[in-house]
Scaffold this motif. Structure first.
Motif, PDB file in Angstrom:
ATOM      1  N   PHE A  19      -7.899 -11.889 -14.868  1.00  0.00           N
ATOM      2  CA  PHE A  19      -6.594 -11.388 -15.278  1.00  0.00           C
ATOM      3  C   PHE A  19      -5.618 -11.614 -14.134  1.00  0.00           C
ATOM      4  CE2 PHE A  19      -9.392  -8.744 -17.879  1.00  0.00           C
ATOM      5  CZ  PHE A  19      -8.771  -8.823 -19.116  1.00  0.00           C
ATOM      6  N   PRO A  20      -4.426 -12.132 -14.401  1.00  0.00           N
ATOM      7  CA  PRO A  20      -3.439 -12.309 -13.340  1.00  0.00           C
ATOM      8  C   PRO A  20      -2.867 -10.956 -12.909  1.00  0.00           C
ATOM      9  CG  PRO A  20      -2.514 -12.971 -15.449  1.00  0.00           C
ATOM     10  CD  PRO A  20      -3.958 -12.637 -15.693  1.00  0.00           C
ATOM     11  N   LEU A  21      -2.769 -10.757 -11.593  1.00  0.00           N
ATOM     12  CA  LEU A  21      -2.298  -9.497 -11.021  1.00  0.00           C
ATOM     13  C   LEU A  21      -1.230  -9.739  -9.973  1.00  0.00           C
ATOM     14  CD1 LEU A  21      -5.782  -7.957 -10.120  1.00  0.00           C
ATOM     15  CD2 LEU A  21      -4.412  -7.401 -12.137  1.00  0.00           C
ATOM     16  N   VAL A  22      -0.548  -8.655  -9.626  1.00  0.00           N
ATOM     17  CA  VAL A  22       0.301  -8.600  -8.443  1.00  0.00           C
ATOM     18  C   VAL A  22      -0.152  -7.364  -7.681  1.00  0.00           C
ATOM     19  CG1 VAL A  22       2.628  -8.259  -7.559  1.00  0.00           C
ATOM     20  CG2 VAL A  22       2.264  -9.728  -9.531  1.00  0.00           C
ATOM     21  N   LEU A  23      -0.402  -7.507  -6.381  1.00  0.00           N
ATOM     22  CA  LEU A  23      -0.732  -6.375  -5.526  1.00  0.00           C
ATOM     23  C   LEU A  23       0.521  -5.998  -4.763  1.00  0.00           C
ATOM     24  CD1 LEU A  23      -4.181  -7.537  -4.116  1.00  0.00           C
ATOM     25  CD2 LEU A  23      -3.720  -6.178  -6.160  1.00  0.00           C
ATOM     26  N   ILE A  24       0.900  -4.724  -4.837  1.00  0.00           N
ATOM     27  CA  ILE A  24       2.126  -4.264  -4.217  1.00  0.00           C
ATOM     28  C   ILE A  24       1.763  -3.227  -3.156  1.00  0.00           C
ATOM     29  CG2 ILE A  24       4.365  -3.171  -4.616  1.00  0.00           C
ATOM     30  CD1 ILE A  24       3.923  -4.080  -7.636  1.00  0.00           C
ATOM     31  N   SER A  25       2.209  -3.479  -1.935  1.00  0.00           N
ATOM     32  CA  SER A  25       1.968  -2.571  -0.824  1.00  0.00           C
ATOM     33  C   SER A  25       3.253  -2.464  -0.025  1.00  0.00           C
ATOM     34  CB  SER A  25       0.811  -3.098   0.029  1.00  0.00           C
ATOM     35  OG  SER A  25       0.442  -2.151   1.006  1.00  0.00           O
ATOM     36  N   ALA A  35     -11.797 -11.118 -10.586  1.00  0.00           N
ATOM     37  CA  ALA A  35     -12.946 -12.018 -10.698  1.00  0.00           C
ATOM     38  C   ALA A  35     -14.063 -11.325 -11.463  1.00  0.00           C
ATOM     39  CB  ALA A  35     -13.430 -12.450  -9.316  1.00  0.00           C
ATOM     40  N   VAL A  36     -14.324 -10.069 -11.102  1.00  0.00           N
ATOM     41  CA  VAL A  36     -15.354  -9.251 -11.750  1.00  0.00           C
ATOM     42  C   VAL A  36     -14.782  -7.848 -11.892  1.00  0.00           C
ATOM     43  CG1 VAL A  36     -17.703  -8.351 -11.561  1.00  0.00           C
ATOM     44  CG2 VAL A  36     -17.183 -10.596 -10.637  1.00  0.00           C
ATOM     45  N   ILE A  45      -9.396 -11.470  -6.198  1.00  0.00           N
ATOM     46  CA  ILE A  45      -9.110 -12.595  -5.301  1.00  0.00           C
ATOM     47  C   ILE A  45      -7.602 -12.579  -5.061  1.00  0.00           C
ATOM     48  CG2 ILE A  45      -9.307 -15.083  -4.935  1.00  0.00           C
ATOM     49  CD1 ILE A  45     -12.038 -13.691  -5.336  1.00  0.00           C
ATOM     50  N   ALA A  46      -7.207 -12.443  -3.794  1.00  0.00           N
ATOM     51  CA  ALA A  46      -5.791 -12.288  -3.467  1.00  0.00           C
ATOM     52  C   ALA A  46      -5.358 -13.302  -2.418  1.00  0.00           C
ATOM     53  CB  ALA A  46      -5.523 -10.880  -2.953  1.00  0.00           C
ATOM     54  N   GLY A  47      -4.073 -13.570  -2.393  1.00  0.00           N
ATOM     55  CA  GLY A  47      -3.499 -14.491  -1.425  1.00  0.00           C
ATOM     56  C   GLY A  47      -3.305 -13.882  -0.050  1.00  0.00           C
ATOM     57  N   GLU A  48      -3.682 -12.626   0.111  1.00  0.00           N
ATOM     58  CA  GLU A  48      -3.564 -11.934   1.395  1.00  0.00           C
ATOM     59  C   GLU A  48      -4.719 -10.944   1.508  1.00  0.00           C
ATOM     60  OE1 GLU A  48      -0.478  -8.656   3.109  1.00  0.00           O
ATOM     61  OE2 GLU A  48       0.395 -10.509   2.302  1.00  0.00           O
ATOM     62  N   SER A  49      -5.203 -10.733   2.715  1.00  0.00           N
ATOM     63  CA  SER A  49      -6.256  -9.752   2.932  1.00  0.00           C
ATOM     64  C   SER A  49      -5.631  -8.411   3.296  1.00  0.00           C
ATOM     65  CB  SER A  49      -7.183 -10.216   4.060  1.00  0.00           C
ATOM     66  OG  SER A  49      -8.262  -9.315   4.197  1.00  0.00           O
ATOM     67  N   TYR A  50      -6.278  -7.331   2.905  1.00  0.00           N
ATOM     68  CA  TYR A  50      -5.861  -5.978   3.250  1.00  0.00           C
ATOM     69  C   TYR A  50      -7.004  -5.308   3.991  1.00  0.00           C
ATOM     70  CZ  TYR A  50      -2.107  -6.550  -0.178  1.00  0.00           C
ATOM     71  OH  TYR A  50      -1.008  -6.982  -0.864  1.00  0.00           O
ATOM     72  N   PRO A  51      -6.713  -4.382   4.885  1.00  0.00           N
ATOM     73  CA  PRO A  51      -7.793  -3.690   5.582  1.00  0.00           C
ATOM     74  C   PRO A  51      -8.503  -2.699   4.663  1.00  0.00           C
ATOM     75  CG  PRO A  51      -5.675  -2.791   6.244  1.00  0.00           C
ATOM     76  CD  PRO A  51      -5.389  -3.972   5.355  1.00  0.00           C
ATOM     77  N   SER A  52      -9.747  -2.415   4.968  1.00  0.00           N
ATOM     78  CA  SER A  52     -10.492  -1.410   4.221  1.00  0.00           C
ATOM     79  C   SER A  52      -9.751  -0.082   4.318  1.00  0.00           C
ATOM     80  CB  SER A  52     -11.899  -1.292   4.790  1.00  0.00           C
ATOM     81  OG  SER A  52     -12.655  -0.387   4.025  1.00  0.00           O
ATOM     82  N   GLY A  53      -9.596   0.590   3.189  1.00  0.00           N
ATOM     83  CA  GLY A  53      -8.878   1.857   3.142  1.00  0.00           C
ATOM     84  C   GLY A  53      -7.418   1.719   2.763  1.00  0.00           C
ATOM     85  N   ALA A  54      -6.902   0.493   2.707  1.00  0.00           N
ATOM     86  CA  ALA A  54      -5.494   0.278   2.356  1.00  0.00           C
ATOM     87  C   ALA A  54      -5.233   0.709   0.917  1.00  0.00           C
ATOM     88  CB  ALA A  54      -5.123  -1.191   2.530  1.00  0.00           C
ATOM     89  N   GLU A  57      -0.816  -0.905  -4.994  1.00  0.00           N
ATOM     90  CA  GLU A  57      -0.553  -0.776  -6.426  1.00  0.00           C
ATOM     91  C   GLU A  57      -0.986  -2.088  -7.065  1.00  0.00           C
ATOM     92  OE1 GLU A  57       1.000   1.592  -9.599  1.00  0.00           O
ATOM     93  OE2 GLU A  57       0.851   2.100  -7.483  1.00  0.00           O
ATOM     94  N   MET A  58      -1.848  -2.038  -8.072  1.00  0.00           N
ATOM     95  CA  MET A  58      -2.324  -3.239  -8.752  1.00  0.00           C
ATOM     96  C   MET A  58      -1.633  -3.302 -10.111  1.00  0.00           C
ATOM     97  SD  MET A  58      -6.242  -4.468  -9.418  1.00  0.00           S
ATOM     98  CE  MET A  58      -6.707  -3.068 -10.407  1.00  0.00           C
ATOM     99  N   GLN A  59      -0.879  -4.396 -10.337  1.00  0.00           N
ATOM    100  CA  GLN A  59      -0.114  -4.539 -11.567  1.00  0.00           C
ATOM    101  C   GLN A  59      -0.580  -5.749 -12.360  1.00  0.00           C
ATOM    102  OE1 GLN A  59       4.072  -5.974 -11.548  1.00  0.00           O
ATOM    103  NE2 GLN A  59       4.512  -3.964 -12.450  1.00  0.00           N
ATOM    104  N   ASN A  60      -0.847  -5.542 -13.652  1.00  0.00           N
ATOM    105  CA  ASN A  60      -1.194  -6.623 -14.565  1.00  0.00           C
ATOM    106  C   ASN A  60       0.068  -7.440 -14.809  1.00  0.00           C
ATOM    107  OD1 ASN A  60      -1.499  -8.067 -17.106  1.00  0.00           O
ATOM    108  ND2 ASN A  60      -3.330  -6.844 -17.463  1.00  0.00           N
ATOM    109  N   GLN A  61       0.028  -8.750 -14.523  1.00  0.00           N
ATOM    110  CA  GLN A  61       1.220  -9.584 -14.664  1.00  0.00           C
ATOM    111  C   GLN A  61       1.680  -9.708 -16.106  1.00  0.00           C
ATOM    112  OE1 GLN A  61       0.941 -13.416 -12.794  1.00  0.00           O
ATOM    113  NE2 GLN A  61       0.786 -12.564 -10.744  1.00  0.00           N
ATOM    114  N   LYS A  62       0.768  -9.646 -17.063  1.00  0.00           N
ATOM    115  CA  LYS A  62       1.153  -9.830 -18.467  1.00  0.00           C
ATOM    116  C   LYS A  62       1.731  -8.558 -19.075  1.00  0.00           C
ATOM    117  CE  LYS A  62      -1.985 -13.608 -19.428  1.00  0.00           C
ATOM    118  NZ  LYS A  62      -3.111 -14.106 -20.206  1.00  0.00           N
ATOM    119  N   THR A  63       1.056  -7.414 -18.884  1.00  0.00           N
ATOM    120  CA  THR A  63       1.486  -6.169 -19.521  1.00  0.00           C
ATOM    121  C   THR A  63       2.413  -5.327 -18.653  1.00  0.00           C
ATOM    122  OG1 THR A  63      -0.368  -4.877 -18.668  1.00  0.00           O
ATOM    123  CG2 THR A  63      -0.709  -6.064 -20.762  1.00  0.00           C
ATOM    124  N   LYS A  64       2.470  -5.638 -17.348  1.00  0.00           N
ATOM    125  CA  LYS A  64       3.253  -4.882 -16.357  1.00  0.00           C
ATOM    126  C   LYS A  64       2.702  -3.475 -16.127  1.00  0.00           C
ATOM    127  CE  LYS A  64       5.932  -8.364 -15.870  1.00  0.00           C
ATOM    128  NZ  LYS A  64       5.485  -9.375 -14.968  1.00  0.00           N
TER     129      LYS A  64
END
Length: 86
Positions: A19-25, A35-36, A45-54, A57-64
């Motif tokens: 599912f396509p997502l946007v991660l907002i921090s 992926a699973v 699977i993201a274009g940027e890594s975040y530290p453990s504990g970060a 906000e995870m947003q579904n790109q299709k449904t918002k």
């Protein structure tokens, strides 16, 4: 252990799904995709890594639709520029 034994030890079944997502921090939004997924979380699977504990906000790109999440696992790079997060 065999796959069947491992799946019996899990809290809920896993589904391979993309599912396509946007991660907002605190920074700019980051494009990602699932992926699973399971009832208790997801590997993203993201274009940027975040530290453990970060907290992100995870947003579904299709449904918002969005939900707050916390990074609990970092799996390193999947491919150059793509990071595995749980």
């Amino acid at each position: 252990m065999g796959r069947q034994i491992l799946s019996e030890l899990r809290r809920s079944p896993r589904i391979v799904s993309r599912f396509p997502l946007v991660l907002i921090s605190d920074g700019a939004p980051v494009v990602a995709f699932t992926a699973v997924i399971s009832r208790h979380g997801a590997m993203v699977i993201a274009g940027e890594s975040y530290p453990s504990g970060a907290h992100v906000e995870m947003q579904n790109q299709k449904t918002k639709e969005s939900t707050p999440c916390r990074v609990v696992w970092i799996g390193g790079q999947d491919r150059p520029g793509l990071y595995k997060l749980g």
